[in-house]
Design a protein around this motif. Structure first.
Motif, PDB file in Angstrom:
ATOM      1  N   VAL A 383      57.266 -14.110  -8.371  1.00 14.89           N
ATOM      2  CA  VAL A 383      56.216 -14.436  -9.328  1.00 14.89           C
ATOM      3  C   VAL A 383      55.089 -13.440  -9.101  1.00 14.89           C
ATOM      4  N   GLN A 384      54.495 -12.979 -10.191  1.00 15.76           N
ATOM      5  CA  GLN A 384      53.482 -11.934 -10.093  1.00 15.76           C
ATOM      6  C   GLN A 384      52.334 -12.247 -11.035  1.00 15.76           C
ATOM      7  N   GLN A 385      51.143 -11.880 -10.611  1.00 18.63           N
ATOM      8  CA  GLN A 385      49.966 -12.123 -11.433  1.00 18.63           C
ATOM      9  C   GLN A 385      49.993 -11.269 -12.693  1.00 18.63           C
ATOM     10  N   ARG A 386      49.591 -11.871 -13.789  1.00 23.91           N
ATOM     11  CA  ARG A 386      49.533 -11.176 -15.072  1.00 23.91           C
ATOM     12  C   ARG A 386      48.485 -10.065 -15.037  1.00 23.91           C
ATOM     13  N   ILE A 387      48.824  -8.935 -15.634  1.00 20.89           N
ATOM     14  CA  ILE A 387      47.865  -7.856 -15.816  1.00 20.89           C
ATOM     15  C   ILE A 387      47.189  -8.057 -17.164  1.00 20.89           C
ATOM     16  N   GLU A 388      45.888  -8.124 -17.153  1.00 18.59           N
ATOM     17  CA  GLU A 388      45.151  -8.267 -18.414  1.00 18.59           C
ATOM     18  C   GLU A 388      45.122  -6.909 -19.109  1.00 18.59           C
ATOM     19  N   THR A 389      46.113  -6.670 -19.931  1.00 11.73           N
ATOM     20  CA  THR A 389      46.251  -5.370 -20.586  1.00 11.73           C
ATOM     21  C   THR A 389      45.251  -5.215 -21.719  1.00 11.73           C
ATOM     22  N   VAL A 390      44.948  -3.986 -22.020  1.00 10.74           N
ATOM     23  CA  VAL A 390      44.025  -3.646 -23.098  1.00 10.74           C
ATOM     24  C   VAL A 390      44.819  -2.973 -24.213  1.00 10.74           C
ATOM     25  N   ALA A 391      44.817  -3.568 -25.397  1.00 10.14           N
ATOM     26  CA  ALA A 391      45.516  -2.964 -26.533  1.00 10.14           C
ATOM     27  C   ALA A 391      44.706  -1.797 -27.083  1.00 10.14           C
ATOM     28  N   THR A 392      45.409  -0.758 -27.498  1.00  9.26           N
ATOM     29  CA  THR A 392      44.790   0.441 -28.044  1.00  9.26           C
ATOM     30  C   THR A 392      45.304   0.674 -29.448  1.00  9.26           C
ATOM     31  N   THR A 393      44.434   1.087 -30.339  1.00 14.53           N
ATOM     32  CA  THR A 393      44.829   1.357 -31.717  1.00 14.53           C
ATOM     33  C   THR A 393      45.484   2.734 -31.810  1.00 14.53           C
ATOM     34  N   PHE A 394      46.703   2.753 -32.341  1.00  8.00           N
ATOM     35  CA  PHE A 394      47.429   4.003 -32.544  1.00  8.00           C
ATOM     36  C   PHE A 394      47.801   4.146 -34.015  1.00  8.00           C
ATOM     37  N   PRO A 395      47.697   5.359 -34.568  1.00  7.05           N
ATOM     38  CA  PRO A 395      48.212   5.592 -35.928  1.00  7.05           C
ATOM     39  C   PRO A 395      49.733   5.599 -35.908  1.00  7.05           C
ATOM     40  N   LEU A 396      50.338   4.989 -36.909  1.00  7.37           N
ATOM     41  CA  LEU A 396      51.786   4.869 -36.967  1.00  7.37           C
ATOM     42  C   LEU A 396      52.392   5.930 -37.867  1.00  7.37           C
ATOM     43  N   ILE A 397      53.558   6.400 -37.494  1.00 12.15           N
ATOM     44  CA  ILE A 397      54.264   7.385 -38.308  1.00 12.15           C
ATOM     45  C   ILE A 397      54.649   6.784 -39.655  1.00 12.15           C
ATOM     46  N   ASP A 398      54.969   5.490 -39.681  1.00 12.52           N
ATOM     47  CA  ASP A 398      55.347   4.826 -40.930  1.00 12.52           C
ATOM     48  C   ASP A 398      54.154   4.494 -41.809  1.00 12.52           C
ATOM     49  N   GLY A 399      52.960   4.786 -41.330  1.00  7.60           N
ATOM     50  CA  GLY A 399      51.765   4.508 -42.095  1.00  7.60           C
ATOM     51  C   GLY A 399      50.923   3.404 -41.483  1.00  7.60           C
ATOM     52  N   GLY A 400      49.625   3.501 -41.656  1.00 13.15           N
ATOM     53  CA  GLY A 400      48.726   2.498 -41.102  1.00 13.15           C
ATOM     54  C   GLY A 400      48.523   2.711 -39.614  1.00 13.15           C
ATOM     55  N   GLU A 401      48.114   1.648 -38.949  1.00 14.88           N
ATOM     56  CA  GLU A 401      47.885   1.704 -37.510  1.00 14.88           C
ATOM     57  C   GLU A 401      48.192   0.345 -36.898  1.00 14.88           C
ATOM     58  N   ALA A 402      48.272   0.305 -35.573  1.00 11.87           N
ATOM     59  CA  ALA A 402      48.616  -0.945 -34.894  1.00 11.87           C
ATOM     60  C   ALA A 402      47.925  -0.989 -33.539  1.00 11.87           C
ATOM     61  N   GLU A 403      47.612  -2.224 -33.105  1.00 13.28           N
ATOM     62  CA  GLU A 403      47.097  -2.453 -31.767  1.00 13.28           C
ATOM     63  C   GLU A 403      48.296  -2.578 -30.827  1.00 13.28           C
ATOM     64  N   LEU A 404      48.426  -1.650 -29.896  1.00 14.97           N
ATOM     65  CA  LEU A 404      49.604  -1.596 -29.045  1.00 14.97           C
ATOM     66  C   LEU A 404      49.217  -1.649 -27.573  1.00 14.97           C
ATOM     67  N   ILE A 405      50.035  -2.347 -26.795  1.00 15.46           N
ATOM     68  CA  ILE A 405      49.892  -2.335 -25.340  1.00 15.46           C
ATOM     69  C   ILE A 405      50.445  -1.012 -24.823  1.00 15.46           C
ATOM     70  N   HIS A 406      49.699  -0.398 -23.934  1.00 15.21           N
ATOM     71  CA  HIS A 406      50.042   0.938 -23.450  1.00 15.21           C
ATOM     72  C   HIS A 406      50.331   0.850 -21.963  1.00 15.21           C
ATOM     73  N   ASP A 407      51.574   1.117 -21.572  1.00 14.09           N
ATOM     74  CA  ASP A 407      51.831   1.222 -20.138  1.00 14.09           C
ATOM     75  C   ASP A 407      51.905   2.689 -19.757  1.00 14.09           C
ATOM     76  N   ILE A 408      51.587   2.974 -18.525  1.00  9.28           N
ATOM     77  CA  ILE A 408      51.512   4.348 -18.043  1.00  9.28           C
ATOM     78  C   ILE A 408      52.257   4.395 -16.712  1.00  9.28           C
ATOM     79  N   ASP A 409      53.387   5.068 -16.720  1.00 10.54           N
ATOM     80  CA  ASP A 409      54.351   4.968 -15.633  1.00 10.54           C
ATOM     81  C   ASP A 409      54.517   6.311 -14.938  1.00 10.54           C
ATOM     82  N   PRO A 410      54.118   6.417 -13.684  1.00  9.26           N
ATOM     83  CA  PRO A 410      54.266   7.687 -12.979  1.00  9.26           C
ATOM     84  C   PRO A 410      55.722   7.981 -12.629  1.00  9.26           C
TER      85      PRO A 410
END
Length: 446
Positions: A383-410
């Motif tokens: 069991v692991q503590q939840r990470i309070e992620t921050v959604a970031t707005t990205f422009p979509l290739i299909d049009g418009g934009e979306a609030e997306l969770i961004h993970d960054i993996d070394p």
């Protein structure tokens, strides 16, 4: 994690995309190639890379080095004391079967990927150390963005850098072989795995072979059925080899020990250098992350490693009926506390991948959470503590934009950060195999 330079780069990129209306069409058409698709859909659904400043990259390089060193220490402490093997669930059996094949004092090196999320800071929740995929996909996608219409202008202003992963992977293979010190003038590399068993693994094999050959290595692929043990040499598809890239997940290996006897013989006789080794694979056991945050287990970490763990590894525990300390160092009855705090917690199996078996407490009702707890009392879950992620707005290739969770993996090669692997998703899990989007990480001048 505040990175003003990265935010400025993102804003400027979006402006340049707007000034070059052909960018969206280009990004969509460029991904028609099979090498830029996965599970039948394009690797990338957004029209902007992920950005990180050079300063922040260098800060995270030090953090990653210390977190990986702490994971290695936890692994070695548990493996060295057999009374503690139960902490790793059925990995104790795997240690006996697989790591026992390798010469104890030989470090074959490793290439692993940490999985992290950006919340109040960068938090690492697990590692993929069995067969970390994505390097080839990320490199191919990076080339697409570098050929996109905004890149030339953007490059003049921000001096961007995308670190290719595949050359670093090949460097790790060669440096591991050199440290092994039992080969000839140059390594003979066999990439061993089952063809057409898994789309992602096949892509991994193809990309590694291409990069190795581009670096001038003698490299080829072989299936387990094409292996032979001849006169103290491992022969793969009719050719002797002394360096092996293991394109086989550990469960696959365990299910095919008879077929892999030539490779096993080579490991027992220290006749090949294999990357990743089975010992390295233990770095991916999620129990290690829980053990790092348990003050009752003395791991002998350095002050720098302990600071990195305290700042960048969320609280976790192996699931069992016991008293322990909670995230605020309070004394808790683990099962009762977990049941009462579903909104803050994740339950996951110790050694599955691609998000399999992961239960996000905030996405299930009380009945579902209780079922997840009951199913996790097998010594195989954490069991692991939840990470309070921050959604970031990205422009979509299909049009418009979306609030997306961004993970960054070394991506980490021999304990050192090579570059970051970024994924985006509208859901709690960002795995590309589950529908998440891959996006290249661009380092910009501070």
């Amino acid at each position: 994690m505040s990175d003003a330079t990265a935010w400025a780069a993102a804003r400027r990129w979006d402006e340049l995309v707007g000034a070059h209306p052909g960018t969206i069409e280009y990004l969509a058409e460029a991904q028609h190639s099979p090498s830029l698709q996965i599970r039948g859909h394009p690797l990338c659904s957004v029209a902007r890379p992920a950005f990180i400043s050079r300063h922040e990259f260098d800060v995270q390089r030090r953090v990653v080095r210390d977190v990986v060193a702490a994971l290695r220490r936890a692994r070695d402490v548990v493996v060295a004391e057999r009374s503690r093997l139960a902490l790793l669930g059925r990995f104790g059996e795997w240690i006996d079967q697989l790591t026992g094949l390798e010469v104890a004092d030989v470090d074959h090196g490793e290439a692993i990927r940490l999985d992290g999320f950006i919340g109040t800071g960068l938090q690492f929740v697990e590692a993929n150390a069995d067969l970390p995929g994505g390097a080839g996909h990320a490199d191919s996608l990076a080339e697409v963005f570098k050929e996109s219409p905004p890149w030339a202008t953007f490059a003049d202003e921000f001096r961007p850098e995308i670190v290719p992963m595949l050359p670093l992977m090949v460097d790790t293979l060669v440096s591991s072989w050199r440290r092994w010190g039992r080969g000839g003038a140059a390594p003979a590399l066999a990439v061993i795995g089952w063809r057409a068993r898994d789309e992602i693994t096949d892509a991994n094999v193809h990309s590694i072979l291409g990069a190795a050959r581009a670096a001038g290595l003698d490299a080829w692929s072989a299936e387990p059925a094409e292996l032979e043990w001849q006169r103290d040499r491992l022969v793969a598809a009719g050719r002797p080899c002394d360096l092996v890239f293991r394109a086989m997940l550990t469960p696959w290996v365990l299910g095919a020990l008879d077929e892999l006897q030539p490779l096993i013989a080579a490991l027992r006789h220290d006749a090949v250098c294999m990357v990743n080794s089975f010992r390295a694979e233990l770095m991916g056991n999620k129990a290690l992350f829980a053990l790092l945050t348990d003050p009752h287990l003395e791991l002998g970490l350095t002050q720098s490693q302990r600071r990195a763990v305290n700042g960048h590894v969320p609280w976790g525990r192996i699931m069992r009926d016991a008293r322990t300390t909670g995230p605020k160092h309070e004394s808790i009855d683990l099962l009762g506390w977990v049941e009462d705090h579903s909104e803050q917690l994740v339950i996951k199996p110790m050694h599955d991948a691609a998000g399999q078996g992961v239960v996000l407490g905030w996405e299930v009702d009380d009945v579902g959470w209780r079922k997840a707890i009951d199913g996790a009392l097998d010594g195989e879950h954490v069991v692991q503590q939840r990470i309070e992620t921050v959604a970031t707005t990205f422009p979509l290739i299909d049009g418009g934009e979306a609030e997306l969770i961004h993970d960054i993996d070394p991506f980490v090669f021999d304990g050192e950060l090579g570059t970051f692997f970024s994924r985006l998703s509208s859901a709690g899990l960002t795995n590309v195999s589950s529908g998440g989007s891959l996006v290249p990480t661009v380092i910009v001048a501070s």
